[in-house]
Design an enzyme around this catalytic site. Structure first.
Site, PDB file in Angstrom:
ATOM      1  N   GLU A 249       0.839  -1.195   0.000  1.00 16.37           N
ATOM      2  CA  GLU A 249       0.000   0.000   0.000  1.00 16.37           C
ATOM      3  C   GLU A 249       0.876   1.247   0.000  1.00 16.37           C
ATOM      4  O   GLU A 249       1.935   1.265   0.627  1.00 16.37           O
ATOM      5  CB  GLU A 249      -0.836  -0.065   1.282  1.00 16.37           C
ATOM      6  CG  GLU A 249      -2.021   0.810   1.405  1.00 16.37           C
ATOM      7  CD  GLU A 249      -2.771   0.411   2.689  1.00 16.37           C
ATOM      8  OE1 GLU A 249      -3.795  -0.273   2.569  1.00 16.37           O
ATOM      9  OE2 GLU A 249      -2.312   0.749   3.789  1.00 16.37           O
ATOM     10  N   LYS A 251       2.490   4.490   1.159  1.00 16.06           N
ATOM     11  CA  LYS A 251       2.647   5.180   2.445  1.00 16.06           C
ATOM     12  C   LYS A 251       2.659   6.666   2.155  1.00 16.06           C
ATOM     13  O   LYS A 251       3.583   7.178   1.525  1.00 16.06           O
ATOM     14  CB  LYS A 251       3.934   4.759   3.166  1.00 16.06           C
ATOM     15  CG  LYS A 251       4.017   5.362   4.556  1.00 16.06           C
ATOM     16  CD  LYS A 251       5.237   4.940   5.324  1.00 16.06           C
ATOM     17  CE  LYS A 251       5.121   5.354   6.792  1.00 16.06           C
ATOM     18  NZ  LYS A 251       4.623   6.710   7.017  1.00 16.06           N
ATOM     19  N   GLU A 302      -5.142   8.421   5.719  1.00 12.72           N
ATOM     20  CA  GLU A 302      -4.149   9.484   5.777  1.00 12.72           C
ATOM     21  C   GLU A 302      -4.681  10.687   5.018  1.00 12.72           C
ATOM     22  O   GLU A 302      -5.084  10.570   3.849  1.00 12.72           O
ATOM     23  CB  GLU A 302      -2.843   9.005   5.139  1.00 12.72           C
ATOM     24  CG  GLU A 302      -1.662   9.844   5.459  1.00 12.72           C
ATOM     25  CD  GLU A 302      -0.843   9.293   6.630  1.00 12.72           C
ATOM     26  OE1 GLU A 302       0.195   9.907   6.948  1.00 12.72           O
ATOM     27  OE2 GLU A 302      -1.235   8.279   7.224  1.00 12.72           O
TER      28      GLU A 302
END
Length: 578
Positions: A249, A251, A302
């Protein structure tokens, strides 16, 4: 009915805690006290031991500065304000001042619940005259205290209690109090990781027994402690820990946020440190409201700043301009953001904490279509290292920090850092993998152009097993002139007259600080030092130290107990030497 426990009994525990640096002694003191108090007293004591009046996620602060507390001390006993100020100038501790000017009396009139209720009233006071109201309530409370009680009430109000009761130490003590052994601490820790509230854990454990907390469930509006990733310095290492297929994934270089959405449409955003930051991202709140429309969920992702011209991801420093109390709407336009969702922990009345990650991803795909402001974090599923390398390069090209590799079968292990998630960032290609989040424990005065501020700061790693901080390096590089000028003000609140009893170092600092502030730093290499103490027991020939350290940024989103641990640094050192 059991008589109310007196505040003076808790004060006696405070005194003993303050006098010891032994983690085992701290646990024993807690175990003895919690073994004979009521569930509600356990809840309140859990907060008071850490100088708080509510769980962190409520954001309830007492809000009294030193000058206001001095006025309360003067009012409480009719002492001239000038005398209070003079005494403080000599001792530097208003708690000691309170103990010296309070009339001699035995104490014992006040219960724990009475003191806590008055402190909460102070914290909740608001409005035009709130400061005066706070001063008066505190003065009235102090006037009923013995000298020792006044000392600790004053320190609680100022946030200078400094008893050194870390979260894990508290849970060990609670386990021993209720079961006679520390072995049940894992049950309490899991409950704490889900509820993020030591007071609630203590209340339920004392009321129902430790075993009753085994199946604690998430609650909308109460943040879950975030699962954390281990790190590797080479993607080839991933296969040692995660054989077979893994989720790889992006970051992102943003701020990790946990979003809670209720059926009524109330949305709350929590930072990693459980601060409510909902007001800073009204655009994300609106997007979540449109996406869920009456469904309830707890999700994680995020938030990243986006370049409005080309749509590329921007860095963390740009995102931080959105961290403001005023001018929020202006910065919504100036700095557009997107919420990249990568996990879901609760959905429509059901906990997903024990659901495999692959299934949690399926829930996200079904219920969170891409929209303005929201998208799912980009990922692939693979077992091929070359494919991981290619995806890593793509993430960097798009403005990401690197990748996170995740076990497809993993459950969400709240509050833990394990090998089910592994992070790999662009700076890991150097010999020294990753940056370090370290706690400021001391300062060395500057000279020349740094006169009037600090030339360097002594920073330490945390060891949750011993509940102590071990010095790792002195950092003076990387600060801007503006940051250097602000250091004395930023650190003033945490000044101590001597080294904090839970700090281990052979360095002699000019100024000592309570371990409270966390900074992120980088460096060139690890070496063995006669004056630093990280992993000293393991190495037997000195402690680990970081050479050529450089300040990167303050980590206000992390508490001292969330700093890089001694064990992490030691494991990094051994991996480099292999």
């Amino acid at each position: 009915m059991k008589p109310a426990t007196k505040f003076k009994e808790l004060v006696a525990v405070f005194e003993q805690l303050e006098a010891t640096a032994s983690n085992l002694k701290i646990m024993d003191l807690l175990a003895d006290f919690f073994s004979h108090i009521t569930p509600e007293e356990a809840r309140l004591t859990a907060y008071l031991l850490r100088g708080k009046v509510a769980p962190d996620y409520e954001g309830l602060e007492l809000g009294l500065a030193k000058k206001l507390v001095m006025r309360s001390l003067a009012q409480a006993w009719g002492t001239p304000l000038k005398e209070v100020e003079n005494r403080f100038q000599k001792t530097g501790d208003l708690g000691d001042v309170a103990a010296r000017i309070a009339p001699q009396r035995e104490g014992g009139e006040l219960s724990i619940q009475e003191v806590f209720a008055e402190l909460q009233t102070i914290a909740r006071a608001s409005g035009a005259r709130s400061q005066e109201v706070k001063i008066q309530i505190l003065a009235a409370l102090l006037s009923r205290c013995s000298p020792q009680e006044a000392k600790y009430v004053t320190r609680i109000v100022l946030g200078t209690l400094r008893l050194g009761v870390a979260e894990m130490t508290f849970l060990y003590g609670l386990s021993k109090a209720l079961t006679g052994t520390k072995e049940k601490k894992a049950i309490l820790e899991n409950a704490f990781n889900v509820l993020s509230d030591l007071g609630e854990v203590a209340y339920q454990a004392v009321k129902k027994g430790v075993e009753a907390l085994q199946e604690v469930q998430p609650v909308i509006g109460i943040p879950i402690r975030m699962m954390l990733a281990q790190r590797v310095k080479d993607l080839e290492e991933v296969k040692k820990h995660l054989p077979g297929q893994v989720i790889v994934e992006y970051k992102y270089d943003g701020e990790r946020i946990q979003a809670h959405i209720s059926k009524q449409g109330e949305i709350t955003l929590y930072s990693r440190r459980h601060e409510k930051i909902t007001h800073q991202f009204p655009d994300i709140v609106a997007a979540l409201g449109r996406a869920l429309q009456g469904k309830e969920a707890i999700i994680e992702g995020e938030v990243v700043a986006i370049d409005p011209q080309i749509g590329k991801l921007q860095n963390f420093q740009i995102l931080m301009t959105r961290r403001r109390k005023h001018g929020v709407e202006e910065y919504v336009r100036k700095v557009p953001v997107k919420y990249f969702i990568f996990d879901i922990l609760y959905f429509e009345g059901k906990s997903l904490l024990k659901t495999p990650l692959s299934q949690r991803k399926e829930v996200l795909t079904r219920h969170f279509p891409d929209s303005d402001g929201l998208t799912l974090a980009k990922y692939i599923m693979t077992g091929d290292v070359e494919e991981m390398e290619g995806f890593f390069a793509e993430a960097i090209e798009q403005g990401g920090e690197g990748v996170v590799l995740k076990d497809v079968t993993s459950i969400y292990e709240a509050g833990t850092r394990g090998w089910k998630w592994i992070k790999f960032k662009k700076d890991y290609r150097r010999e020294l993998a990753d940056t370090f989040d370290l706690v400021v424990v001391g300062g060395i005065y500057g000279t020349g152009r740094r006169a009037g501020t600090y030339g360097s700061l002594l920073v330490a790693a945390f060891n949750p097993e011993t509940n102590k901080y071990y010095s790792f390096t002195k950092v003076g590089a990387g600060f801007t002139d503006q940051e250097l000028a602000r250091l004395p003000d930023r650190l003033a609140k945490y000044n101590l007259p001597e080294k904090y009893r839970l700090v281990e170092t052979q360095i002699e600092a000019d100024v000592w600080f309570e371990p409270a502030l966390v900074m992120e730093i980088t460096g060139a290499e690890l070496t063995i030092s006669p004056v630093h103490t990280v992993a000293k027991e393991e190495l037997k020939k000195g402690g680990l130290a970081l050479r050529f350290p450089r300040f990167l940024r303050w980590r206000d989103d992390k508490s001292p107990e969330q700093a890089t641990t001694v064990q992490e640094i030691y494991e990094l050192y051994t991996s480099i030497r292999r």
